[in-house]
Design an enzyme around this catalytic site. Structure first.
Site: not given
Ligand code: UFG
Length: 329
Positions: A31, A140
């Site tokens: 890492d 990504y």
């Molecule tokens: N969300 C909010 N507020 C925040 C953060 C997130 O409303 O402050 C919402 C996002 O819009 C989303 C959900 O919460 O609808 C989940 O968001 P995350 O950022 O926790 O996770 P993602 O679904 O965006 O991302 C995950 C993985 C990524 C991957 C992605 C695939 O963490 O590595 O799914 O789309 F790329």
């Protein structure tokens, strides 16, 4: 014989290392600590360095009898990948090329690869299975899909067998309470909601409430990080038993909206969590839910910790005991 875990000091990598150690495996971690934490590595031998450094990597392979590789080392922030795509091609695609070339040189024939639901992009249907369209909507996801494909061609040419695991939304923390999620910056919903519960943030921003879902907020499939870790061990076992290469979704198969996650977090923590509604975040699909049927059938995987309450409770335990994450390490 040892298992090499690249990115083993990161969130999911460190849980895989813990699971390998619990199984009595010899573990070698590589890492560069760009995102990972030294304290997250609960055992084994840690080499601090970059997989793109050929001399460093060849040394790791020379000093250890490596039997299989679990490859997590990558940059993984969707937003950052859209600002700085070159970083993602360098770290993710070129990094994987360096690793595969070294594996080929050292005659190591097994790799379990940390892939993502972002490989699908906007899904055509729900739940998503492994044969559905892959059309990433961010750099990504695009680089992770390129890495999957690169690995496949090394299988065709050199017989390096692989299992690519496409995770949905990882959450939760190890039951020992010793390792958990600590990203900088933090962008994921569950840790941000729990930071709001701890009073470290004034509120949680909800990105969009006009999606075509039950309550207008996005639906995601939350899967416990230790269940993900277990799947890596099963994948490696499959390859060690001469199993075929393949791609598997890892999710619970259940979807929860952002509002539901916040409500469950309120129940679990017993704290006030203020939510503020904001515009949609660019590139967020309305719903991402896995069909994990193939992993269950072919890897013998069971997402055992599949109640959202339990996933959030385990994350809460980590946040309460480690309000500053790993701190300076
Ligand atoms: N969300 C909010 N507020 C925040 C953060 C997130 O409303 O402050 C919402 C996002 O819009 C989303 C959900 O919460 O609808 C989940 O968001 P995350 O950022 O926790 O996770 P993602 O679904 O965006 O991302 C995950 C993985 C990524 C991957 C992605 C695939 O963490 O590595 O799914 O789309 F790329």
């Amino acid at each position: 014989m040892a298992v090499l875990v690249t990115g083993g000091a990161g969130y999911i990598g460190s849980h895989a290392v813990a699971a390998l150690l619990e199984k009595g495996e010899q573990v070698v971690v590589v890492d560069n600590l760009a995102q990972g934490h030294r304290k997250a590595v609960l055992g084994g031998k840690l080499y601090v360095g970059d997989i793109r450094d050929a001399e460093f990597l060849s040394n790791v392979f020379a000093e250890n009898e490596i039997d299989g590789v679990i490859h997590f080392a990558a940059s993984s922030l969707v937003g950052e990948s859209m600002q700085d795509p070159a970083k993602y091609y360098r770290n993710n695609v070129y990094g994987t090329l360096c690793l595969l070339e070294q594996m080929h040189k050292s005659d190591v024939k097994r790799i379990v690869f940390s892939s993502t639901a972002a490989a699908y992009g906007e899904p055509e249907r729900t739940p998503i299975d492994e044969f559905d369209r892959t059309l990433p909507t961010n750099t990504y996801g695009e680089t992770k899909l390129s890495m999957e494909r690169m690995i496949r061609w090394f299988d065709v040419a050199h017989g390096i067998k692989y299992v690519s695991l496409r995770y949905f939304n990882a959450a939760g923390a190890h039951e020992s309470g010793r390792i958990g999620e600590d990203h900088s910056p933090e962008t994921h919903l569950v840790p941000l909601v729990l930071q709001a519960a701890l009073g470290q943030r004034s509120h949680i921003s909800v990105f969009g409430d006009d999606y075509p879902t039950v309550d207008g907020t996005c639906v995601r499939d939350y899967v416990h990080v230790s269940d993900l870790a277990d799947a890596h061990l099963l994948a490696l076992e499959r390859l060690c038993n001469g199993g075929e290469s393949g791609i598997f979704n890892l999710g619970s198969g259940q979807g929860f909206t952002v509002k539901q996650v916040i409500d469950v977090a309120r129940q679990v923590t017993g704290r006030e969590i203020q939510a503020k509604y904001e515009p949609r975040r660019a590139g967020d699909p309305a719903a991402l839910v896995a069909s994990p049927a193939r992993a269950i059938r072919e890897l013998g995987w069971t997402p055992r910790r599949d109640r959202l309450e339990d996933i959030i409770a385990s994350a809460w335990q980590w946040h309460v005991n480690h309000p500053e994450g790993y701190g300076q390490d």
